[in-house]
Design a protein around this motif. Structure first.
Motif, PDB file in Angstrom:
ATOM      1  N   SER A  58       0.840  -1.190   0.000  1.00  0.00           N
ATOM      2  CA  SER A  58       0.000   0.000   0.000  1.00  0.00           C
ATOM      3  C   SER A  58       0.876   1.241   0.000  1.00  0.00           C
ATOM      4  O   SER A  58       1.792   1.367   0.798  1.00  0.00           O
ATOM      5  N   PHE A 113       9.320   2.224   2.111  1.00  0.00           N
ATOM      6  CA  PHE A 113       9.296   1.972   0.681  1.00  0.00           C
ATOM      7  C   PHE A 113      10.030   0.676   0.363  1.00  0.00           C
ATOM      8  O   PHE A 113      11.142   0.463   0.783  1.00  0.00           O
ATOM      9  N   GLY A 114       9.372  -0.163  -0.431  1.00  0.00           N
ATOM     10  CA  GLY A 114      10.036  -1.369  -0.901  1.00  0.00           C
ATOM     11  C   GLY A 114       9.824  -2.584  -0.020  1.00  0.00           C
ATOM     12  O   GLY A 114       9.966  -3.704  -0.470  1.00  0.00           O
ATOM     13  N   ASP A 115       9.453  -2.384   1.236  1.00  0.00           N
ATOM     14  CA  ASP A 115       9.322  -3.506   2.152  1.00  0.00           C
ATOM     15  C   ASP A 115       8.128  -4.389   1.833  1.00  0.00           C
ATOM     16  O   ASP A 115       8.067  -5.543   2.232  1.00  0.00           O
ATOM     17  N   GLY A 121       7.099  -5.224  -1.165  1.00  0.00           N
ATOM     18  CA  GLY A 121       7.185  -5.866  -2.463  1.00  0.00           C
ATOM     19  C   GLY A 121       6.932  -4.915  -3.607  1.00  0.00           C
ATOM     20  O   GLY A 121       6.798  -3.701  -3.411  1.00  0.00           O
ATOM     21  N   PRO A 122       6.876  -5.467  -4.798  1.00  0.00           N
ATOM     22  CA  PRO A 122       6.905  -4.656  -6.013  1.00  0.00           C
ATOM     23  C   PRO A 122       5.566  -4.081  -6.457  1.00  0.00           C
ATOM     24  O   PRO A 122       5.536  -3.327  -7.426  1.00  0.00           O
ATOM     25  N   VAL A 123       4.472  -4.446  -5.817  1.00  0.00           N
ATOM     26  CA  VAL A 123       3.161  -3.973  -6.277  1.00  0.00           C
ATOM     27  C   VAL A 123       2.689  -2.813  -5.401  1.00  0.00           C
ATOM     28  O   VAL A 123       2.636  -2.940  -4.181  1.00  0.00           O
ATOM     29  N   ASP A 124       2.373  -1.696  -6.022  1.00  0.00           N
ATOM     30  CA  ASP A 124       1.890  -0.529  -5.284  1.00  0.00           C
ATOM     31  C   ASP A 124       0.384  -0.359  -5.479  1.00  0.00           C
ATOM     32  O   ASP A 124      -0.084  -0.127  -6.593  1.00  0.00           O
ATOM     33  N   LYS A 136      -2.671  -6.167 -11.199  1.00  0.00           N
ATOM     34  CA  LYS A 136      -1.383  -5.623 -10.746  1.00  0.00           C
ATOM     35  C   LYS A 136      -0.498  -6.724 -10.164  1.00  0.00           C
ATOM     36  O   LYS A 136       0.714  -6.749 -10.372  1.00  0.00           O
ATOM     37  N   TYR A 141       0.845  -8.956 -13.038  1.00  0.00           N
ATOM     38  CA  TYR A 141       1.865  -8.359 -13.899  1.00  0.00           C
ATOM     39  C   TYR A 141       3.123  -7.883 -13.183  1.00  0.00           C
ATOM     40  O   TYR A 141       4.182  -7.817 -13.791  1.00  0.00           O
ATOM     41  N   ASN A 142       3.034  -7.529 -11.921  1.00  0.00           N
ATOM     42  CA  ASN A 142       4.235  -7.043 -11.236  1.00  0.00           C
ATOM     43  C   ASN A 142       4.569  -7.798  -9.952  1.00  0.00           C
ATOM     44  O   ASN A 142       5.590  -7.514  -9.326  1.00  0.00           O
ATOM     45  N   ASP A 180       5.614 -10.739  -7.158  1.00  0.00           N
ATOM     46  CA  ASP A 180       6.624 -11.787  -7.054  1.00  0.00           C
ATOM     47  C   ASP A 180       6.526 -12.456  -5.692  1.00  0.00           C
ATOM     48  O   ASP A 180       5.514 -12.303  -4.991  1.00  0.00           O
ATOM     49  N   ASP A 181       7.548 -13.195  -5.321  1.00  0.00           N
ATOM     50  CA  ASP A 181       7.500 -13.977  -4.072  1.00  0.00           C
ATOM     51  C   ASP A 181       7.309 -13.094  -2.843  1.00  0.00           C
ATOM     52  O   ASP A 181       6.867 -13.583  -1.802  1.00  0.00           O
ATOM     53  N   ARG A 182       7.620 -11.805  -2.950  1.00  0.00           N
ATOM     54  CA  ARG A 182       7.392 -10.923  -1.802  1.00  0.00           C
ATOM     55  C   ARG A 182       5.911 -10.752  -1.496  1.00  0.00           C
ATOM     56  O   ARG A 182       5.535 -10.369  -0.390  1.00  0.00           O
TER      57      ARG A 182
END
Lengths: 462, 462
Positions: free
Chosen positions: A410, A417-419, A421-424, A437, A440-441, A443-445
């Protein structure tokens, strides 16, 4: 509590899964009860903890103190675990390494040397452990694995999957011809005996195949003699075990099979004529099949593993998934690591979408697969491909809890920032847009926790 | 120390960069000195800290106490920052959201409403901030941005890039026709005045364009009147500023341009005839160009931004990059977010490799791009496309330190599973294989630190 049983669990919140090929079902404010055997015993909409305790538990004969409760936080959701219908555990160290090769030189340059080297037990343990950790952390709850020709190394993969709790099909590779001297079954007889040795080993560690199932694995027609394939076909008939192999991945391979098996009508007929094509057969790739071959696969109820990342990476071709689906054949997704560069089925989901667009750009506009469709292939479709459509791949009473908890980041969240994962997620997105989202963006995070058969097998730190 | 100056720095260890299109240079045990202006003043092989202090520092007139030292750990390496030659900052919230649309309906369904909504300054600030954080964390040290038609919102993007230290080209979108009523320049005159307003604003915050440069941005021919394009062409001549636009992305768009501009020989001629095609012009996509158009682009020294993720996602087509390169045109990579789903140039690098394989599977075998070639496109090629080939994109004395520090995970490492990112290095891989693993499975977790013009602008936690 023994190794593979769990306590009773109540899961609360949002659950999203495939209802059908083109429809995701969104269950919010819902409750799912999972018993000590990992089986879903109740799914109820419009439930919270209080209501579950007051009305569901008594019905199930559960007492509050015995139940572990897990509730999704805002924006999180439970999603069926991914099913990788085609993956070479033994090739994990080569993920991403393929240069400009295509199938046949790729096998000789990268693959056979790596697989052969795993006869070293300590190397095999390191490679397989990491492969299982990686795939679990990417949400793969079931994998149909190729190991190597080595029995001890293949058995070790079975042991490790059982220990880590990943549902797996374990295939000892059979290959008695056209393979290098340093990496080949000596005779059809030794290949069959070695295959039986792995079957026996798995019967000892998991007699009911609750988690681990042996799978008969002729590598592919070019590396198997007719005698070996007949033997494996007979073994399938005897044991009723599943079969996995490759088919029509690459034009040169197809030509080679035609040359090696001139009396057989097609590549598909080679397997069929050896008793290796049936409802429990997983055929990987299926890029260059004729219509007659697809018809035969459909008639035999054979299954197809679509491996889009691999097919693009080693330039095999673009599988016509819409066509296969329209023909009524069941299709799932495979990473085909390391022909495919990634151990992640989410990446395969993404690549299935992109490859379908390349097929569409080739002129077949209806080929384009939707988000719903590619997620179906990675879960419910995959479950049918591995013969477990009644057990896993979606949520239902009587099915087993093979599930991942997904969380998206979120922009307004309290994590840095970044903690996350890659989806905002900005907050205004619909649920459908959140799923897009993630596909397409993500990952394992974004895979915060993973359960197989009710057991928590992976949890993200932090 | 002022906002945009840094101290003197010594970087030690491994440096990898493109020497040419098909060759990466591996500099190990090397030293790079960067002065307080972010300019590389020395590159030396076979150097360690002691040797640098004893022989390099005196030559440069540096004293040990004044120099910050950063040394790569085993397996880490410095790599040039990525250059995103085509990205829409204003579309960041839509990354991954495109459904089954193609270009023209995608614009109306997703893009124009989002861009229009950024006239709200607080929303624009949130979106642009996150976009800059994301792209920096993915190693993008230079971005050629499209903002929106709004001057305050576009100026805000310039301010934020300057503040965060990202090198950027900032384009206010010009579009005075065939656009929705709620999102369109009123007249050619207002479009030109608004473009000048952003140019003036940037002249105030960064007069020498050391970091931020305005870029003249006719959205694309279909949304610009001839009068507006003539005005923008004249403005380019007056200011000598760079130009960015889209070209030949989608067959329907190409047909539309033919219909709208019947007197012009081709899409490329439309821009050329309006004074918008020159050595400082970045043309995004270039999927459906004729040979005559590529020849004209080459003659004018125009540049091309290849956007593979976008072209596959919204089914635009497959750009023939090998052909463009063979024709002698400079090519860089663009994410084209959110036609492209990802803010990462590493993903664009990967997709450039995969898309080139789809072109190869279409029959042009030589189309396949190597790891070296796609990394060139993402760095040195991109630098040439944005007109900064003598400043950034590779390492050299007199060039500026726009760099990322890359670290890959070690299976034997002391960090826990997953903490080191998605790439597993077993220890036996060659450097070339490590690079391949990074390209195919790496992500922002592998970008440990990022510098622009010598300034540290991003550092991973943990």
């Amino acid at each position: 509590m023994s190794h593979h049983t769990t306590g009773k669990s109540l899961f609360l919140g949002s659950f999203i899964h495939s209802k059908s090929l083109d429809e995701l079902e969104y269950l919010h404010n819902s409750a799912v009860c999972v018993d000590g055997n990992g089986v879903i015993v109740a799914i109820e909409k419009d439930y919270d903890l209080k209501k579950a305790e007051e009305t569901l538990f008594p019905k199930l004969g559960w007492s509050v103190g015995d139940v572990t409760v897990k509730t999704t936080k805002s924006g999180q959701f439970f999603f069926p675990g991914f099913i990788d219908t085609h993956i070479h555990a033994s090739q994990y160290p080569n993920a991403g390494i393929f240069g400009k090769t295509t199938l046949l030189d790729w096998l000789n340059t990268y693959t056979f040397p790596m697989e052969s080297s795993l006869s070293d037990a300590s190397k095999a343990k390191k490679v397989y452990t990491r492969c299982i950790q990686r795939t679990l952390s990417n949400g793969t709850t079931t994998a149909s694995y190729y190991a190597t020709i080595s029995v001890p190394s293949t058995n070790l993969l079975a042991d490790l999957c059982f220990e880590y709790g990943q549902r797996a099909f374990i295939g000892r590779c059979c290959m008695d011809t056209l393979s290098p001297d340093f990496y080949r079954d000596e005779t059809p007889a030794t290949a069959l005996a070695d295959t039986r040795a792995t079957i026996s080993h798995i019967a000892k560690i998991d007699p009911s195949h609750s988690l681990i199932t042996p799978i008969i694995t002729p590598r592919f027609a070019p590396s198997c003699t007719s005698e070996l394939m007949h033997g494996l076909g007979a073994l399938q008939k005897e044991t009723d075990l599943p079969v996995q192999t490759h088919i029509a991945e690459n034009p040169k391979e197809v030509a080679l099979v035609k040359e090696l098996f001139p009396k057989h009508e097609s590549y598909t007929h080679v397997y069929d004529n050896h008793g290796l094509l049936g409802p429990k057969t997983i055929l990987a790739h299926a890029v260059h099949l004729s219509e007659a071959e697809v018809d035969l696969i459909k008639e035999r109820e054979g299954k197809i593993s679509h491996c889009p990342a691999s097919n693009s990476a080693i330039t095999s071709g673009t599988a016509k998934v819409r066509w296969l689906l329209n023909k009524g054949v069941e299709v799932g997704l495979g990473t085909d690591m390391s022909g495919g560069y990634s151990p992640s089925i989410l990446e395969a989901v993404r690549q299935a979408s992109l490859v379908s667009r390349h097929v569409a750009m080739g002129g077949e506009e209806e080929a384009k697969l939707s988000i719903e469709e590619v997620l179906y292939l990675g879960t419910k479709g995959g479950a049918k491909v591995v013969g477990l459509g009644d057990k896993i791949g979606s949520f239902g009473v009587g099915m087993e809890w093979d599930t991942q908890l997904i969380g998206l980041g979120s922009v307004d969240g309290d994590m840095g920032f970044g903690d996350e994962g890659p989806v905002d997620i900005f907050g205004w997105e619909t649920w459908e847009e959140r799923i897009a989202k993630w596909v397409y963006n993500g990952d394992d995070r974004n895979t915060l926790a993973v359960w197989v058969k009710g057991r928590l097998v992976h949890e993200r730190k932090g």
